[in-house]
Write an enzyme that holds these catalytic residues in place. Sequence first.
Site, PDB file in Angstrom:
ATOM      1  N   CYS A 197       0.908  -1.084  -0.113  1.00 21.30           N
ATOM      2  CA  CYS A 197      -0.075  -0.169  -0.191  1.00 21.30           C
ATOM      3  C   CYS A 197       0.924   1.529  -0.158  1.00 21.30           C
ATOM      4  CB  CYS A 197      -1.492  -0.281   0.864  1.00 21.30           C
ATOM      5  SG  CYS A 197      -2.137  -1.531   0.997  1.00 21.30           S
ATOM      6  N   CYS A 366      12.597   3.801  -7.526  1.00 22.68           N
ATOM      7  CA  CYS A 366      10.988   3.789  -7.530  1.00 22.68           C
ATOM      8  C   CYS A 366      11.015   4.500  -6.077  1.00 22.68           C
ATOM      9  CB  CYS A 366      10.950   2.015  -7.478  1.00 22.68           C
ATOM     10  SG  CYS A 366      11.338   1.777  -6.031  1.00 22.68           S
TER      11      CYS A 366
END
Length: 408
Positions: A197, A366
């Site tokens: 998440c 990332c």
Amino acid sequence: MALPPLVAPSAPLSTREIERYARHVLIPDVGTEGQRRLKNARVLVVGAGGLGSPALMYLAAAGVGTIGVVDDDVVELSNLQRQVVHGAADVGSLKSESAAQRLASVNPLVQVVRHDVRIDSTNALEIIADYDVVLDGTDNFPTRYLLNDACVLLGKPDVWGSIYRFDGQASIWWAQHGPCYRCVFPEPPPPGLVPSCAEGGVLGVLCAAIGSIQAAEVVKLIVGIGDPMVGRLLVHDALRPSWDVLSVQKNPGCAVCGENPTVTQLVDYEDFCAVTPVAGPGIPGIAGAPVVAAAGGAVPQISALELADLLSGGGLRPDLLLVDVRGGNERAIAGIAAAQAIHLDEFRSGAAFSQIPFDQPVVILCKTGVRSQEASRILLAAGHPDVRSLAGGVLAWVRDVDPTQPRY
Ligand SMILES: [Zn+2]
């Protein structure tokens, strides 16, 4: 499958307790005896986050006598979108402390036991042994396998939930009466394949749906009512919306609860899920670079500070190509301006290769350094000689180089 109550009743309730819990006492299946079982119960909630928040508040309101809270994180601003046990004034405080204060205001009759630690193989059995049931509110695979195995070894139920974006799942893993988590998910996914998440996002209110399902299953187990979700997997899609219940089976060959178990004590779950940074020789040409042992091979790393040095011209490689493999929504929140956007999917499909010169050093980034490792691994496997992954991702960059950008 009905099961007997997990917990014996406490001594009779006081008049004030009967008044407080009157809406429970009115339900014939619960009554004063069920409420006394709740009072006598000890529930361990691992993670005071998205799932833990509603679970903790409803378990406290329900009168569970002792609630353990395991969390060593502090409350961050980006938690408040879903972690409703914490408030704006709690940012920077320990989650366990913040949660304990909130629960005391919800129900001062409940005893809250704080475990301000990261639960791991060295402490899990000792912590869990003091409780009747575990509620797994964690968001990572190593801790899920850890809690599952510890519960199998101790014979306790593990009330599990999982959320991602608009999707939620829940079940009770209890080897004495049905499958455990490993029976259904024998192997963790390769690192980077399943985003968390924290990387992919989650609809905040989905936590309420799944976390309160978990709390309801805990109450059912304690009181001994209904059919606990053992041997069944609830799958919720908030967009359609749908609630499906799948049957899941015990696996006789399960590594921990099968007929010939190979896991007879807790193991190293970071290692099992292959996400542990380890010192290593690196790859030829990048000697000394730390590497990460992960499925598919080692990936050289670069720190945010080293990258900042390179980009500012202090390094030796002015021709460095910086690649951001995140999606546009994430890049809009925070990033490194010099980076070229090439999505991870383009690495997976091979479409990225034509956009990357193979004679230039490449650094891939990332959010946290997991997806960039996968992209790096793909590029290295394609023959690129000089690829590194930004250790800790954009979050490390924001922390160490550019704190003006938001964390997410
Ligand atoms: Zn099993």
